[in-house]
Design an enzyme around this catalytic site. Structure first.
Site, PDB file in Angstrom:
ATOM      1  N   LYS A   1      68.251  66.178  65.896  1.00 15.56           N
ATOM      2  CA  LYS A   1      69.107  67.066  66.703  1.00 15.56           C
ATOM      3  C   LYS A   1      70.403  67.203  65.942  1.00 15.56           C
ATOM      4  O   LYS A   1      71.205  66.282  65.849  1.00 15.56           O
ATOM      5  CB  LYS A   1      69.336  66.459  68.086  1.00 15.56           C
ATOM      6  CG  LYS A   1      69.549  67.454  69.192  1.00 15.56           C
ATOM      7  CD  LYS A   1      70.843  68.242  69.090  1.00 15.56           C
ATOM      8  CE  LYS A   1      72.046  67.479  69.583  1.00 15.56           C
ATOM      9  NZ  LYS A   1      73.334  68.141  69.237  1.00 15.56           N
TER      10      LYS A   1
ATOM     11  N   GLY B   1      77.831  58.460  66.621  1.00 19.36           N
ATOM     12  CA  GLY B   1      78.805  59.304  67.310  1.00 19.36           C
ATOM     13  C   GLY B   1      79.693  58.469  68.212  1.00 19.36           C
ATOM     14  O   GLY B   1      79.982  57.307  67.907  1.00 19.36           O
ATOM     15  N   SER B   2      80.100  59.062  69.330  1.00 26.25           N
ATOM     16  CA  SER B   2      81.101  58.410  70.176  1.00 26.25           C
ATOM     17  C   SER B   2      80.472  57.322  71.061  1.00 26.25           C
ATOM     18  O   SER B   2      79.261  57.344  71.325  1.00 26.25           O
ATOM     19  CB  SER B   2      81.781  59.454  71.067  1.00 26.25           C
ATOM     20  OG  SER B   2      80.822  60.045  71.902  1.00 26.25           O
TER      21      SER B   2
ATOM     22  N   GLY C   1      76.922  57.253  73.050  1.00 28.34           N
ATOM     23  CA  GLY C   1      76.033  56.132  72.708  1.00 28.34           C
ATOM     24  C   GLY C   1      75.533  55.416  73.947  1.00 28.34           C
ATOM     25  O   GLY C   1      74.354  55.057  74.049  1.00 28.34           O
TER      26      GLY C   1
ATOM     27  N   GLU D   1      75.411  53.697  66.155  1.00 28.07           N
ATOM     28  CA  GLU D   1      76.522  53.541  65.211  1.00 28.07           C
ATOM     29  C   GLU D   1      77.674  54.338  65.787  1.00 28.07           C
ATOM     30  O   GLU D   1      77.651  55.563  65.778  1.00 28.07           O
ATOM     31  CB  GLU D   1      76.059  54.062  63.840  1.00 28.07           C
ATOM     32  CG  GLU D   1      76.832  53.471  62.702  1.00 28.07           C
ATOM     33  CD  GLU D   1      77.959  54.367  62.308  1.00 28.07           C
ATOM     34  OE1 GLU D   1      79.054  54.202  62.898  1.00 28.07           O
ATOM     35  OE2 GLU D   1      77.765  55.221  61.438  1.00 28.07           O
TER      36      GLU D   1
ATOM     37  N   CYS E   1      83.620  57.115  60.430  1.00 24.58           N
ATOM     38  CA  CYS E   1      83.540  56.028  61.404  1.00 24.58           C
ATOM     39  C   CYS E   1      84.104  54.737  60.830  1.00 24.58           C
ATOM     40  O   CYS E   1      84.693  53.937  61.546  1.00 24.58           O
ATOM     41  CB  CYS E   1      82.114  55.846  61.886  1.00 24.58           C
ATOM     42  SG  CYS E   1      80.921  55.909  60.578  1.00 24.58           S
TER      43      CYS E   1
ATOM     44  N   GLU F   1      90.227  54.901  68.557  1.00 23.95           N
ATOM     45  CA  GLU F   1      89.833  55.625  67.346  1.00 23.95           C
ATOM     46  C   GLU F   1      90.432  57.044  67.383  1.00 23.95           C
ATOM     47  O   GLU F   1      90.206  57.792  68.320  1.00 23.95           O
ATOM     48  CB  GLU F   1      88.299  55.718  67.288  1.00 23.95           C
ATOM     49  CG  GLU F   1      87.776  56.329  66.010  1.00 23.95           C
ATOM     50  CD  GLU F   1      86.244  56.370  65.963  1.00 23.95           C
ATOM     51  OE1 GLU F   1      85.619  56.710  66.982  1.00 23.95           O
ATOM     52  OE2 GLU F   1      85.693  56.063  64.890  1.00 23.95           O
TER      53      GLU F   1
END
Ligand code: NAD
Length: 485
Positions: A177, A230-231, A235, A252, A286, A386
């Protein structure tokens, strides 16, 4: 083959298809221009992609292939990327914002994953288990089946390659995706699959809105394994969906990673770490070095050097920044740029000092000046949240213990760094740091060969290295009763 087209399509079962959820405009963040549109998958398209992968898995073409040959196919994917690097890099730069040389580096990195995991395909071996006379027992490592990959926009080509290469090498059929902000360059994976003769259905690439197509893919009952980068919020949603189907997932989720700079550190060399650590890909990494925790005796010097590095960068359209050098491109979108700016403003309200940057550049485009914030204390939001932008936060410490406490004071734990000439001190710190990877005297030391992944809210599971192969296989034990001897 990647030439400009008005609408880019999904790639399902070896065919290019329109999506049921319309199409999305893809914007060049350096200019605000519309580059093209990408078709959007609805839940029926997601299902079609999953069924294509499932059928491929069931017919066994990829799964049952001799691993050596499967590995060759995986390697050929990487070569195709390299053969099309020039045109692919331009498209990636236009939709993502990074300098053209960084886009080429990303494609090179992506190709390395296919090379590395293609090479590993025939090394995934089970073992024999001694059960005494009368039995022969052995294990086999089997692919899960349908492996789903939900990809972020910061490195769409490299992140796809990272998980896709290992999943294919171990015989899984995959549904990717792609991110809705940067979906155009992902077309390369379908083109590569066609060109190299990858069995149909082994690679399916669909774009769709996260909370629709992404959610539908992660909750699909025929998906056997998931990988997400991603975020944290997304997640958690994906891990919840995976748990409901009782399938494993790798997460991750980013970080707020710190470099500890001791009084004996080589600050000349550290300028290069600053440049790569926080301004590479405009800080949208990241594992960015988003915090520096420096011994108080070198604080002023470090701030001065950080301001020098930030000030040396020419910021502008990535497509004009062709060569490796002191430059930086746009952030991926207006929204990401504004989000980073809002975080900087909040930090200033909480008492941080902006010693460089801290504002958008004039004119069109999502450009944030390379920013250095000093005087950060651990209770400020910017010390633990972040930013995902070109914003460095500098803190200071007095004792080694304090440095470790500060470094470990966020909910994340992706990577960390220690800069000192004292190897005892560095290795002691490495063991105390709560992070999946520790760099000593060089930020980003490592490569496709070194395992990567987080502690805490940075996620779980490891990508890269041999460790990543185990994400995509499950152990089967086969016990045979032989004639008694
Ligand atoms: P996101 O996590 O929402 O999106 C990443 C991917 O997940 C995209 O493909 C998206 O379509 C998909 N997605 C979104 N919602 C989903 C859902 N409910 N179910 C399944 N898939 C879903 O990230 P974002 O909103 O694009 O960015 C927000 C923040 O995430 C950034 O500011 C940054 O802090 C972080 N981020 C981190 C990384 C990383 O490499 N760790 C990458 C991108 C973003």
């Amino acid at each position: 083959m990647l030439e400009h087209r008005d609408v880019y399509h999904n790639y399902i079962a070896g065919r290019w298809c329109a999506g049921g959820a319309g199409a999305i405009d893809v914007i060049d963040p350096a200019t605000g221009d519309i580059l093209g549109q990408h078709t959007l998958a609805d839940h029926r398209d997601v299902d079609a992609a999953v069924q294509a992968a499932r059928q491929q898995h069931q017919n066994g073409e990829l799964r049952s292939m001799r691993p050596l040959e499967r590995g060759r196919l995986v390697q050929a994917m990487g070569r195709y990327l390299l053969d099309h690097s020039d045109e692919l890099a331009k498209l990636l730069t236009r939709e993502q914002g990074k300098p053209l040389w960084e886009a080429k580096l990303e494609i090179d990195g992506a190709a390395q994953y296919f090379e590395y995991y293609g090479n590993q395909a025939s090394t995934v071996e089970g073992r024999s288990v001694p059960l005494g006379a009368g039995y022969l027992d052995f294990t086999e490592l089997e692919p899960y089946g349908v492996s789903a990959h939900i990809i972020p926009w910061n490195y769409p080509i490299e992140m796809t390659a990272r998980s896709l290469s290992a999943a294919l090498a171990t015989g899984n059929s995959c549904v990717v995706k792609s991110p809705e902000l940067t979906p155009l360059s992902s077309r390369i994976f379908g083109l590569a699959a066609d060109a190299i003769g990858m069995p149909k259905g082994a690679i399916n690439v669909i774009c769709g809105v996260g909370h629709e197509a992404g959610a539908s893919l992660s909750a699909h009952p025929d998906v056997n394994q998931l990988v997400f980068t991603g975020s944290v919020a997304t997640g958690i949603a994906i891990a919840t969906a995976a748990a409901q189907n009782v399938v494993p997932c790798v997460l991750e989720l980013g970080g707020k990673s710190a470099a500890i700079v001791h009084s004996d550190a080589d600050l000349d060399a550290f300028e290069t770490d600053l440049r790569w650590g926080i301004y590479f890909n405009a800080g949208q990494v990241c594992s960015a070095m988003s915090r520096v925790i420096v011994h108080h005796s070198r604080y002023d010097e470090l701030i001065e050097r950080a301001v020098g590095v930030a000030g040396s960068l020419s910021v502008g359209a990535g497509i004009e920044r062709k060569e490796f050098g002191p430059n930086m491109g746009a952030m991926v979108s207006e929204a990401q740029c504004q989000r980073a700016l809002d975080m900087v403003k909040r930090a200033l309200n909480q008492g941080a000092q902006c010693v460089h940057g801290g504002q958008r550049l004039g004119g069109p485009g999502a450009f944030l000046a390379p920013t250095v914030l000093g005087g950060i204390s651990p209770n400020m939001a910017i010390a633990s949240e972040e930013v995902f932008g070109p914003v460095l936060s500098v803190l200071s410490f007095d004792s080694d213990e304090e440095a470790i406490t500060l470094a470990n004071s966020t909910p994340y734990g992706l990577v960390a760094g220690v800069f000192t000439r004292d190897l005892d001190r560095a290795t002691r710190a490495a063991r105390q740091l709560r992070a999946g990877q520790v760099f000593i005297n060089e930020w980003y030391a490592g490569g496709v060969e070194t395992p990567f992944g987080g502690y805490g809210r940075s996620g779980y599971g490891r990508e890269k290295g041999r460790e990543a192969l185990w994400n995509y296989v499950q152990t089967k034990n086969i016990a045979i009763k032989t004639s008694s001897i």
